[in-house]
Every structure is written in C-alpha cells, then in structure tokens.
Write a protein that holds these residues in place. Sequence first.
Motif, PDB file in Angstrom:
ATOM      1  N   ALA A 166       0.732  -1.191   0.230  1.00 15.73           N
ATOM      2  CA  ALA A 166       0.140   0.095   0.070  1.00 15.73           C
ATOM      3  C   ALA A 166       0.712   1.180  -0.171  1.00 15.73           C
ATOM      4  O   ALA A 166       0.651   2.054  -0.663  1.00 15.73           O
ATOM      5  CB  ALA A 166      -0.954   0.075   1.222  1.00 15.73           C
ATOM      6  N   PRO A 167       1.790   1.172   0.939  1.00 13.41           N
ATOM      7  CA  PRO A 167       2.857   2.742   0.800  1.00 13.41           C
ATOM      8  C   PRO A 167       3.430   2.664  -0.178  1.00 13.41           C
ATOM      9  O   PRO A 167       3.864   4.029  -0.828  1.00 13.41           O
ATOM     10  CB  PRO A 167       3.355   2.543   2.014  1.00 13.41           C
ATOM     11  CG  PRO A 167       3.380   1.028   2.594  1.00 13.41           C
ATOM     12  CD  PRO A 167       2.129   0.490   2.110  1.00 13.41           C
ATOM     13  N   ALA A 168       4.028   1.766  -0.786  1.00 12.88           N
ATOM     14  CA  ALA A 168       4.860   1.633  -2.096  1.00 12.88           C
ATOM     15  C   ALA A 168       3.993   2.199  -3.131  1.00 12.88           C
ATOM     16  O   ALA A 168       4.472   2.910  -4.111  1.00 12.88           O
ATOM     17  CB  ALA A 168       5.390   0.225  -2.401  1.00 12.88           C
ATOM     18  N   LEU A 169       2.908   1.542  -3.302  1.00 12.35           N
ATOM     19  CA  LEU A 169       1.869   1.955  -4.584  1.00 12.35           C
ATOM     20  C   LEU A 169       1.490   3.322  -4.447  1.00 12.35           C
ATOM     21  O   LEU A 169       1.723   4.173  -5.350  1.00 12.35           O
ATOM     22  CB  LEU A 169       0.699   0.981  -4.620  1.00 12.35           C
ATOM     23  CG  LEU A 169       0.595  -0.130  -5.001  1.00 12.35           C
ATOM     24  CD1 LEU A 169      -0.724  -1.065  -4.905  1.00 12.35           C
ATOM     25  CD2 LEU A 169       1.394  -0.457  -6.178  1.00 12.35           C
ATOM     26  N   ALA A 170       1.104   3.872  -3.216  1.00 11.49           N
ATOM     27  CA  ALA A 170       1.005   5.193  -2.966  1.00 11.49           C
ATOM     28  C   ALA A 170       1.915   6.256  -3.452  1.00 11.49           C
ATOM     29  O   ALA A 170       1.921   7.464  -4.024  1.00 11.49           O
ATOM     30  CB  ALA A 170       0.391   5.607  -1.717  1.00 11.49           C
ATOM     31  N   ALA A 171       3.476   5.638  -3.114  1.00 12.80           N
ATOM     32  CA  ALA A 171       4.398   6.534  -3.550  1.00 12.80           C
ATOM     33  C   ALA A 171       4.543   6.399  -5.010  1.00 12.80           C
ATOM     34  O   ALA A 171       5.523   7.573  -5.471  1.00 12.80           O
ATOM     35  CB  ALA A 171       5.646   6.109  -2.868  1.00 12.80           C
ATOM     36  N   GLY A 172       4.263   5.739  -5.815  1.00 14.62           N
ATOM     37  CA  GLY A 172       4.471   5.539  -7.270  1.00 14.62           C
ATOM     38  C   GLY A 172       5.487   4.370  -7.597  1.00 14.62           C
ATOM     39  O   GLY A 172       6.141   4.248  -8.690  1.00 14.62           O
ATOM     40  N   CYS A 173       5.745   3.534  -6.526  1.00 14.93           N
ATOM     41  CA  CYS A 173       6.870   2.373  -6.821  1.00 14.93           C
ATOM     42  C   CYS A 173       6.096   1.197  -7.454  1.00 14.93           C
ATOM     43  O   CYS A 173       4.827   0.933  -7.515  1.00 14.93           O
ATOM     44  CB  CYS A 173       7.337   2.094  -5.445  1.00 14.93           C
ATOM     45  SG  CYS A 173       8.281   3.237  -4.687  1.00 14.93           S
ATOM     46  N   THR A 174       6.996   0.326  -7.797  1.00 19.99           N
ATOM     47  CA  THR A 174       6.473  -0.950  -8.270  1.00 19.99           C
ATOM     48  C   THR A 174       7.130  -1.965  -7.380  1.00 19.99           C
ATOM     49  O   THR A 174       8.142  -1.623  -6.631  1.00 19.99           O
ATOM     50  CB  THR A 174       6.892  -1.282  -9.715  1.00 19.99           C
ATOM     51  OG1 THR A 174       8.239  -1.284  -9.839  1.00 19.99           O
ATOM     52  CG2 THR A 174       5.993  -0.003 -10.517  1.00 19.99           C
ATOM     53  N   LEU A 175       6.477  -3.374  -7.332  1.00 20.91           N
ATOM     54  CA  LEU A 175       6.930  -4.291  -6.294  1.00 20.91           C
ATOM     55  C   LEU A 175       7.160  -5.749  -7.000  1.00 20.91           C
ATOM     56  O   LEU A 175       6.400  -6.198  -7.916  1.00 20.91           O
ATOM     57  CB  LEU A 175       5.978  -4.238  -5.410  1.00 20.91           C
ATOM     58  CG  LEU A 175       5.594  -3.173  -4.277  1.00 20.91           C
ATOM     59  CD1 LEU A 175       4.320  -2.606  -4.805  1.00 20.91           C
ATOM     60  CD2 LEU A 175       5.587  -3.434  -3.100  1.00 20.91           C
ATOM     61  N   VAL A 176       7.961  -6.404  -6.357  1.00 22.15           N
ATOM     62  CA  VAL A 176       7.962  -7.918  -6.525  1.00 22.15           C
ATOM     63  C   VAL A 176       7.706  -8.495  -5.069  1.00 22.15           C
ATOM     64  O   VAL A 176       8.630  -8.132  -4.258  1.00 22.15           O
ATOM     65  CB  VAL A 176       9.485  -8.497  -7.033  1.00 22.15           C
ATOM     66  CG1 VAL A 176       9.481 -10.003  -7.046  1.00 22.15           C
ATOM     67  CG2 VAL A 176       9.656  -7.833  -8.637  1.00 22.15           C
ATOM     68  N   VAL A 177       6.785  -9.178  -4.782  1.00 27.97           N
ATOM     69  CA  VAL A 177       6.442  -9.654  -3.535  1.00 27.97           C
ATOM     70  C   VAL A 177       6.940 -11.279  -3.442  1.00 27.97           C
ATOM     71  O   VAL A 177       6.318 -12.106  -4.339  1.00 27.97           O
ATOM     72  CB  VAL A 177       4.848  -9.483  -3.288  1.00 27.97           C
ATOM     73  CG1 VAL A 177       4.589  -9.995  -2.054  1.00 27.97           C
ATOM     74  CG2 VAL A 177       4.504  -8.023  -3.355  1.00 27.97           C
ATOM     75  N   LYS A 178       7.394 -11.690  -2.269  1.00 24.33           N
ATOM     76  CA  LYS A 178       7.786 -12.935  -2.336  1.00 24.33           C
ATOM     77  C   LYS A 178       7.110 -13.573  -1.001  1.00 24.33           C
ATOM     78  O   LYS A 178       7.578 -13.196   0.046  1.00 24.33           O
ATOM     79  CB  LYS A 178       9.487 -13.131  -2.204  1.00 24.33           C
ATOM     80  CG  LYS A 178       9.492 -14.849  -2.211  1.00 24.33           C
ATOM     81  CD  LYS A 178      10.921 -15.187  -1.340  1.00 24.33           C
ATOM     82  CE  LYS A 178      10.769 -15.304   0.200  1.00 24.33           C
ATOM     83  NZ  LYS A 178       9.652 -16.483   0.520  1.00 24.33           N
ATOM     84  N   PRO A 179       5.969 -14.159  -1.186  1.00 26.28           N
ATOM     85  CA  PRO A 179       5.388 -14.614   0.085  1.00 26.28           C
ATOM     86  C   PRO A 179       6.067 -15.961   0.725  1.00 26.28           C
ATOM     87  O   PRO A 179       6.607 -16.391   0.021  1.00 26.28           O
ATOM     88  CB  PRO A 179       3.853 -15.159  -0.469  1.00 26.28           C
ATOM     89  CG  PRO A 179       4.080 -15.151  -1.892  1.00 26.28           C
ATOM     90  CD  PRO A 179       5.472 -14.340  -2.438  1.00 26.28           C
ATOM     91  N   SER A 180       5.617 -16.174   1.937  1.00 28.02           N
ATOM     92  CA  SER A 180       6.103 -17.270   2.502  1.00 28.02           C
ATOM     93  C   SER A 180       5.550 -18.475   1.820  1.00 28.02           C
ATOM     94  O   SER A 180       4.379 -18.770   1.104  1.00 28.02           O
ATOM     95  CB  SER A 180       5.765 -17.552   4.047  1.00 28.02           C
ATOM     96  OG  SER A 180       6.071 -18.860   4.444  1.00 28.02           O
ATOM     97  N   PRO A 181       6.382 -19.825   1.641  1.00 31.50           N
ATOM     98  CA  PRO A 181       5.782 -20.946   0.896  1.00 31.50           C
ATOM     99  C   PRO A 181       4.679 -21.582   1.555  1.00 31.50           C
ATOM    100  O   PRO A 181       4.044 -22.250   1.020  1.00 31.50           O
ATOM    101  CB  PRO A 181       7.254 -21.693   0.707  1.00 31.50           C
ATOM    102  CG  PRO A 181       8.087 -21.230   1.652  1.00 31.50           C
ATOM    103  CD  PRO A 181       7.826 -19.755   1.691  1.00 31.50           C
ATOM    104  N   ASN A 182       4.780 -21.283   3.006  1.00 31.63           N
ATOM    105  CA  ASN A 182       3.683 -21.744   3.660  1.00 31.63           C
ATOM    106  C   ASN A 182       2.529 -21.223   3.828  1.00 31.63           C
ATOM    107  O   ASN A 182       1.465 -22.063   4.142  1.00 31.63           O
ATOM    108  CB  ASN A 182       4.117 -21.791   5.359  1.00 31.63           C
ATOM    109  CG  ASN A 182       5.330 -22.622   5.534  1.00 31.63           C
ATOM    110  OD1 ASN A 182       5.339 -23.997   5.176  1.00 31.63           O
ATOM    111  ND2 ASN A 182       6.396 -22.205   6.499  1.00 31.63           N
ATOM    112  N   THR A 183       2.233 -19.913   3.289  1.00 26.80           N
ATOM    113  CA  THR A 183       0.953 -19.335   3.140  1.00 26.80           C
ATOM    114  C   THR A 183       1.075 -18.526   1.895  1.00 26.80           C
ATOM    115  O   THR A 183       1.397 -17.178   2.005  1.00 26.80           O
ATOM    116  CB  THR A 183       0.903 -18.300   4.283  1.00 26.80           C
ATOM    117  OG1 THR A 183       2.206 -17.732   4.562  1.00 26.80           O
ATOM    118  CG2 THR A 183       0.667 -18.969   5.633  1.00 26.80           C
ATOM    119  N   ALA A 184       1.089 -19.053   0.825  1.00 32.80           N
ATOM    120  CA  ALA A 184       0.959 -18.339  -0.555  1.00 32.80           C
ATOM    121  C   ALA A 184      -0.084 -18.408  -1.345  1.00 32.80           C
ATOM    122  O   ALA A 184      -0.252 -17.580  -2.471  1.00 32.80           O
ATOM    123  CB  ALA A 184       2.223 -19.096  -1.527  1.00 32.80           C
TER     124      ALA A 184
END
Length: 479
Positions: A166-184
């Motif tokens: 949320a704060p990254a999008l608000a600032a204008g950034c882009t993201l690569v999200v790596k979730p935990s393999p236990n909760t993906a």
Amino acid sequence: MTTNHTAFFIGGEWRAPASSKRIDLVDASTQLPLGSIPEATPSDIDRAVEAARQAFDHSGWATTTPAVRAAAMHRFADALQARAADLATTVSRQNGMPINLAEAFEGGFAIGMLRYYADLAARREIEETRPSQLGRETIVRRNPIGVCAAIVPWNYPVVLAISKIAPALAAGCTLVVKPSPNTALDSYLLAEAALEAGLPPGVINWVPGDRTVGGYLVCHPGIDKVAFTGSTAAGREVSRVCAEMLRPVSLELGGKSAAIVLDDADLDTIMPNLQFITMMNQGQTCVACSRVLAPRSRYKQVVDAVATMAASQTVGPALERTTQIGPMATAEHRERVEGFIARGRLEGRLVAGGGRPAGLDRGWFVQPTVFADVDNTATIAREEIFGPVLAVIPYNDEDDAVRIANDSIYGLGGTVFSADVERAKHVARRVRTGTVGINGYPLAIGSPFGGIKASGQGREFGPEAMSAYEYLTSMYVGA
C-alpha cells in the motif's frame, strides 16, 4: 477441496514457471492437503524484477498524478473487499489463525490499510517550496524510490503484504512480492484483485519461494529497496546485504514484549485485553507480550488470573467460530514451541498447559501454557517463542518493572495495565520500545509501527511508511 495453481503473476498476467518445482500446502488444523503452487527459481525472480522495472520506467505509474494512483488503489481495495471472506478462510486454513481474527485482520484491517494509503496519496503534496538564502527558493520534491522487494512471512500474510504494497503503490513504486511458501495461496487472491482493479502490468508481481529465492531477490541488482518482515536472524543477513549494496531497507523483526501489570490494575477488567496481547494468533505474533510482569505484592493473584485465563481458552480448528487458540502453523514450528516448553519446565513452575490438548489428534495444536516464578534471565524470558507460552515475572516497584521490561535485546511492543491511565502513560514513556499500549493494544493504521534494537529498523503504517518508499530531490532556483 484443494487448490492447485500452475503459474505466477508476473507482468500483469499468469506466466508459466521456469521449472517444475512445486510447493505443497497443508491445512494446519487437519493436516489435510490444501493444494499446491509452483516454486519460484532465480529465473522467475529475474522475470518479475524486469516486469517491475518496465512498469516503473514505462507504464506511467511512477509519474502519474497521486489522484490517479489513489483511484486505482481504491479499485484494488474494492476487489479485495469482494474476496475478504475467501482471504480470511484461506489464511486460517494455511496457518491456523482463528477465523474471527482472520476476518478482522486479514480482511478488514488489510483493506482499510489500502484505503488509508490511497487517501494519503491523494492529498499528499509532491513538491514543497522553501525559502533559500542564496537563491530565490528551493523546491523539495518527493520521488518514488523505484522497484521494491517485499518479503512477507507466514503469520499475517495479507496484512504484512499490504503493509508494504500500500505505501509503495501510494508513492508510485512497483513491487516484487515474495510470500512465504507456507502461506502463498492468499497471494493468488491478491493478484486476482490487482488484475481486476486494472493496475498497470508489472506494478505488482508475486513469486512465492523459499529462503534461497528470497536471498536472491534481496541481492538482485534490479531492486531499489527491500522491505522485510521475519526473524531477527534473517533480518541481520538482509541488513548486511543491503548495507554492502547501499540499498535502503526496512526491517520488521522479532520481539519479546512485556505486559506490565501495575499494582492498582483490576484483573477482571484487564483480562480480555491481556489475553489478546499475549495469545493472539496463538502467540504467533511479533508484538505478543509473552512476558507478563507482575508486582510481588499481588504476584500470586496475577499468576492465578493468568493461569485461569490460559486454561479457559477454547482450543480448536481455526475455522470454528468458538476457537480462540488455533494450531501452530506447521509441524516443525510446533516442535520448536514444545522445545521451549520443555526448557520452561526447568526454568519455572508450570501453572497452566504444557502439553497437547486432548481430543485434537490431527492438527498442530499446543495448549496455552503459563510458567510462574520465572527470572528474566531464563531462556523462556529471553528468546522469542512465537507460541502460546507465557512467563510471569515478578517485580518490586515501578522502576524495577521498567528495568525488566527494557532488559531485552528486543524492542517492538509492550503494554501497561493500570486503573490510572495517566500513571500507565508515565510508565509507558519509560519503556524502550517502538510501540506500547495502554490497557490494551489497539493497533492504528495511521501511526508508525516498528521496533528498535533487535526488533528492526524503519516503520510501517502511517505517513512515515510512505516516506520510506520515496527519495527527496532539492531543486535550487537561482536569482
């Protein structure tokens, strides 16, 4: 019913993985299969980072007006709202979070956070004019920092993902999200919502994988900032890598917080809030107050009350509405918690729990456990257990309580309970920690959250988190 996915969400579309490696997910309450997903490799990370870079440089997301970004974020929140029930159920099945808590946090709180940052973006000034002594003025401009790596743990997978997204999008950034393999599995619901909301391709990419893949992402030359939530040990390694690369990093790490019960506290009144801050998500919470500090003058009374509270908790499957304490997230984690309980039997006096609950033969359940007569030097008072295990530690007076609370390598959370709110505030101001509650712990989206010492650096929530995804440019205007 199982759910099997065959692709990653990269560049705004579902893309086949680079290898045949798979991750099997299991229901924490039943030990039955939940489904499987592909496991990311470095090649998949490369593709995700490249997609995020293309989106940052060419999609217009970074350069559009804050109002346009805010509108897209509200559409994203709307799409998540439509999936709130599925998000809560999916998280509960994966990590054992009681469904009532999952609905409140993984549904409501996470969606509220996305809307908060959308509104913050809409009213945030990108440029500020300041007087200049040598020239006519200086224009201070806020710029999005670039492509961000968001590494998310398993205990609150949606909230902790959105706290970065949320704060990254608000600032204008882009993201690569790596979730935990236990909760993906929940990340696929988030990706579907982002696609429905019409976020530009590549603005958010999800690539679940193990620690090795996470390490590759942290080191990737295409990343401009890292936001990590996890253990202190892993955080130290992330910090070392980022320091060598001169890369900005936010770290939300472990805790061993103290709940200080002052001598004037009404135990019947405070017990529901004490239960929440000590046992929420069966102690699988970084801010959990696993140390309960009790005045010697009322020590037996506090021990009896805490033991009664723990013994009265309803332990059961995560999806049952009456459940207050669900299972541990994995078999390995239950073994770890039980190892601390065995240690606690040598370091204190067991007054509640200590084993596995009767009648729950499937699932990774542990009884809520309380040890009394614990010294603050004991292992169970020093190390983060991340389970429903409490140590009740006696203190002499307020100064002693503050000394014990501060005698920890951690500094993330804490609470002070008193019949006198002003007295509680006075004590709370002396506790060296990033957050502290008064007669409870009502987490606030608009206020900075984070720790000091071994609990991390940087802040999530509030405008402070958005600032962490920006860099400043001063434009000196000459006469």
